[in-house]
Design a protein around this motif. Sequence first.
Motif, short mmCIF file in Angstrom:
data_model
loop_
_atom_site.label_atom_id
_atom_site.label_comp_id
_atom_site.label_asym_id
_atom_site.label_seq_id
_atom_site.Cartn_x
_atom_site.Cartn_y
_atom_site.Cartn_z
N PRO A 81 1.20 -0.92 -0.28
CA PRO A 81 -0.07 0.08 0.05
C PRO A 81 1.12 1.10 0.14
O PRO A 81 0.44 2.22 -0.58
CB PRO A 81 -0.91 -0.51 1.38
CG PRO A 81 -0.83 -1.30 1.30
CD PRO A 81 0.30 -2.35 1.49
N ASP A 82 2.06 1.58 0.84
CA ASP A 82 2.79 2.19 1.30
C ASP A 82 3.40 3.11 -0.03
O ASP A 82 3.28 4.40 -1.33
CB ASP A 82 3.35 2.78 2.01
CG ASP A 82 2.74 2.96 3.02
OD1 ASP A 82 1.35 3.23 3.42
OD2 ASP A 82 3.51 2.86 4.30
N TRP A 83 3.95 2.19 -1.14
CA TRP A 83 4.36 2.42 -1.81
C TRP A 83 3.76 2.19 -3.66
O TRP A 83 3.89 3.09 -4.09
CB TRP A 83 5.28 0.97 -2.21
CG TRP A 83 6.44 1.16 -1.65
CD1 TRP A 83 6.79 0.19 -0.79
CD2 TRP A 83 7.98 1.48 -1.69
NE1 TRP A 83 7.96 0.50 0.02
CE2 TRP A 83 9.04 1.45 -0.10
CE3 TRP A 83 8.59 3.14 -1.88
CZ2 TRP A 83 9.74 1.80 -0.38
CZ3 TRP A 83 9.55 3.57 -2.03
CH2 TRP A 83 10.12 3.22 -0.92
N ALA A 84 2.46 1.93 -3.50
CA ALA A 84 1.57 1.75 -4.17
C ALA A 84 0.66 3.13 -4.45
O ALA A 84 0.74 3.84 -5.17
CB ALA A 84 0.55 1.04 -4.30
N SER A 90 -4.87 2.60 -6.64
CA SER A 90 -5.77 2.33 -5.73
C SER A 90 -5.37 1.77 -5.53
O SER A 90 -4.72 0.21 -5.68
CB SER A 90 -6.99 2.98 -7.08
OG SER A 90 -7.01 1.89 -7.96
N ALA A 91 -6.31 0.52 -4.37
CA ALA A 91 -6.43 -0.50 -3.67
C ALA A 91 -6.94 -1.63 -4.79
O ALA A 91 -6.40 -2.32 -4.85
CB ALA A 91 -7.31 -0.07 -2.67
N SER A 92 -7.56 -0.70 -5.36
CA SER A 92 -8.59 -2.25 -6.69
C SER A 92 -6.93 -2.43 -7.78
O SER A 92 -7.19 -3.16 -7.69
CB SER A 92 -9.56 -1.65 -6.97
OG SER A 92 -9.37 -0.66 -8.09
N LEU A 94 -4.10 -1.87 -6.91
CA LEU A 94 -3.06 -2.24 -6.64
C LEU A 94 -3.64 -4.26 -5.98
O LEU A 94 -2.55 -4.77 -6.94
CB LEU A 94 -2.84 -2.04 -5.22
CG LEU A 94 -1.52 -2.95 -4.18
CD1 LEU A 94 -0.37 -3.03 -5.10
CD2 LEU A 94 -1.63 -2.23 -3.39
N ASP A 95 -4.62 -4.41 -5.92
CA ASP A 95 -4.94 -5.72 -5.92
C ASP A 95 -4.68 -6.27 -7.13
O ASP A 95 -4.43 -7.94 -7.46
CB ASP A 95 -6.24 -5.85 -5.53
CG ASP A 95 -6.37 -5.52 -4.04
OD1 ASP A 95 -5.81 -5.90 -3.17
OD2 ASP A 95 -7.69 -5.89 -4.26
N ALA A 96 -5.08 -6.19 -8.01
CA ALA A 96 -5.38 -6.48 -10.20
C ALA A 96 -3.38 -7.01 -10.06
O ALA A 96 -3.94 -7.79 -10.90
CB ALA A 96 -5.92 -5.21 -11.30
N ALA A 97 -2.73 -5.33 -10.33
CA ALA A 97 -1.63 -5.50 -10.24
C ALA A 97 -0.54 -7.21 -9.57
O ALA A 97 -0.70 -7.91 -10.35
CB ALA A 97 -0.96 -4.40 -9.88
N ASN A 98 -1.29 -7.49 -8.25
CA ASN A 98 -0.61 -8.48 -7.30
C ASN A 98 -1.45 -10.05 -8.32
O ASN A 98 -0.61 -10.84 -8.39
CB ASN A 98 -1.05 -8.48 -6.05
CG ASN A 98 -0.07 -7.33 -5.41
OD1 ASN A 98 1.14 -7.63 -5.55
ND2 ASN A 98 -0.85 -6.67 -4.41
N SER A 99 -2.25 -9.80 -8.56
CA SER A 99 -3.09 -10.63 -9.48
C SER A 99 -2.27 -11.52 -10.64
O SER A 99 -2.37 -12.70 -10.73
CB SER A 99 -4.21 -10.89 -9.10
OG SER A 99 -5.78 -11.83 -10.34
N ASP A 100 -2.11 -10.00 -11.17
CA ASP A 100 -1.67 -10.40 -13.08
C ASP A 100 -0.55 -11.36 -12.84
O ASP A 100 0.04 -11.87 -13.07
CB ASP A 100 -1.84 -8.89 -12.65
CG ASP A 100 -1.71 -8.80 -15.17
OD1 ASP A 100 -1.93 -9.98 -15.48
OD2 ASP A 100 -1.26 -7.86 -15.34
N ALA A 101 0.07 -10.45 -11.78
CA ALA A 101 1.69 -10.60 -11.52
C ALA A 101 1.72 -12.55 -11.33
O ALA A 101 2.43 -13.17 -11.89
CB ALA A 101 2.55 -10.01 -10.40
N ILE A 102 0.90 -13.30 -10.28
CA ILE A 102 1.07 -14.40 -10.30
C ILE A 102 0.30 -15.12 -11.92
O ILE A 102 1.17 -16.01 -12.41
CB ILE A 102 0.19 -14.90 -8.98
CG1 ILE A 102 0.32 -14.22 -8.29
CG2 ILE A 102 -0.52 -16.35 -9.46
CD1 ILE A 102 2.00 -14.43 -7.52
#
Length: 318
Positions: A81-84, A90-92, A94-102
Amino acid sequence: MTRPAGILPHRSEQMFLTDGGLETSLIFLDGIELPHFASFTLLKTPEGRDRLKNYFRPYAQTAVDCGAGFVLESPTWRANPDWAEKLGYSASALDAANSDAIGTLRELADEYRSDASPFGISGCIGPRGDGYLAGKLTNVIDAYDYHGRQIEVFHESDADMVSAITMTNVQEAAAIALVARKIGIACVISFTVETDGRLPSGEYLGDAIDAVDAVSTNSVAYYMVNCAHPVHFSEVLKQGGAWVKRICGIRANASRMSHAELDAAEDLDIGDPQDLAMRYRQILDHMPWVRVLGGCCGTDHRHISAISGLCCGHQAAA
């Protein structure tokens, strides 16, 4: 529901390789600008995702060529969160980026994995602060709340495990281990050390491992050491007690410089790949149960190739 752990290196007699210094390779070797050292920003475009896949390909091929397993570590070291917020996510988003990475790494693993070379997908968790500094220490409860969502997303995205990389203090590492235990996903903790072999927060490496194990009731799958040259920690490993058996991975820096010197350096110090490989082999001679070998700052496919050449045939301890 707890995810099956058969893919995990510490449950295998096989050696596993992983990659080198992702961010330093992209910045210094490929000339790619990474704001705040955040490689996950490349996931925003198809070209960026291809760039990340192409970064991993030489490492994956090296593992296949020597019959080793491979741990694909997601490019999400800064995706918290802090770096994002600094990066305008946004929070959503960031979630999408973490999911897309996997998902991106899953596609890559499907190209290379085989019965002879199993591939595991690890969701990478970076420190809340700077990886070179202990920074303002948080308590376990705050760190638990801070890192929880990223670990949830990795679990929802079918990562095989999560790895907290470049941990500088016990509190943050323990919190991540507790979240992972609650969610039911295997967790790896990787501490970094200074030139004296202690964590940036001052703890001895063995004390830090014992403390996290005590808080998390030994739920951490295994520990690693990263972002330091072997000359900074190899003697500490030799002097250690039972806690040394908990270390199953090494991701060393190419350079012998301290964190402060590396932070101020304008050029990349790639060190000596063959010397680094020899030092890994010496660690394996003393700690034959180590299963995961990769690199950190300043290392690239040349270093991992040299390490695989000297270490992949090493007889691992049961």
